[in-house]
Design a protein around this motif. Sequence first.
Motif, short mmCIF file in Angstrom:
data_model
loop_
_atom_site.label_atom_id
_atom_site.label_comp_id
_atom_site.label_asym_id
_atom_site.label_seq_id
_atom_site.Cartn_x
_atom_site.Cartn_y
_atom_site.Cartn_z
N ALA A 40 5.54 55.34 -13.76
CA ALA A 40 6.90 55.27 -14.30
C ALA A 40 7.95 55.49 -13.21
O ALA A 40 8.99 54.83 -13.21
CB ALA A 40 7.08 56.29 -15.42
N SER A 96 10.28 48.02 -17.87
CA SER A 96 10.24 48.76 -19.13
C SER A 96 8.81 49.12 -19.50
O SER A 96 8.55 50.21 -19.99
CB SER A 96 10.93 47.98 -20.26
N TYR A 129 7.48 52.95 -20.04
CA TYR A 129 6.91 53.41 -21.31
C TYR A 129 5.53 54.06 -21.13
O TYR A 129 5.10 54.83 -21.97
CB TYR A 129 6.76 52.26 -22.29
N PHE A 133 4.55 57.81 -21.86
CA PHE A 133 4.56 58.24 -23.25
C PHE A 133 3.15 58.14 -23.82
O PHE A 133 2.71 59.02 -24.55
CB PHE A 133 5.54 57.41 -24.08
N PHE A 161 1.36 53.15 -27.27
CA PHE A 161 2.16 53.13 -26.04
C PHE A 161 1.42 52.49 -24.88
O PHE A 161 2.04 51.89 -24.01
CB PHE A 161 2.65 54.53 -25.67
N ALA A 206 3.50 48.95 -25.78
CA ALA A 206 4.67 49.35 -25.00
C ALA A 206 4.49 49.15 -23.51
O ALA A 206 5.48 49.09 -22.77
CB ALA A 206 5.01 50.82 -25.28
N PRO A 259 9.16 49.03 -28.89
CA PRO A 259 8.34 50.26 -28.88
C PRO A 259 9.16 51.51 -29.18
O PRO A 259 8.70 52.42 -29.89
CB PRO A 259 7.78 50.31 -27.46
N LEU A 260 10.38 51.54 -28.69
CA LEU A 260 11.26 52.68 -28.97
C LEU A 260 11.60 52.76 -30.45
O LEU A 260 11.48 53.82 -31.07
CB LEU A 260 12.53 52.57 -28.13
#
Length: 130
Positions: free
Chosen positions: A18, A40, A44, A47, A76, A80, A112-113
């Motif tokens: 990340a 992105s 993600y 998470f 995730f 994600a 995903p959020l």
Amino acid sequence: FHSPLFSSVWLCYTGMIALYGALRLWERGGRGLEEASIDSGLLYLPFGGGWLFAYTLNLQVMDFSPLIVLLTAVHFHYSAFLIPIFNGMLGRKLKKKGLLYAAVTWLIMLSPLFIAVGISFSKTIDVFAV
């Protein structure tokens, strides 16, 4: 593989991925939608690592059962992480990216959020996001 040691190492590794995604995004200044999609996915990923860590430690997250915690980790890692990266790589190959690609990319990056928020707080948001 149900191991807190393994999942803690994985969480650290996904955190480093990340950070790489954040660095890529920072260096480009957010330009390039296909690259933002890849970033992105990278952002993600921790998470998923965090939810896997919570599962292996048998942590009670909100009022979720252990199975939901595990499924959230899987969510995730796949939807994600992989889908935004696949979409970004597809965008790299497209000769012409139009409005449809841009709209789908934004949906892929944000869904995903919204799914996570929906699962946690609102069934209506969850159904809409899915």
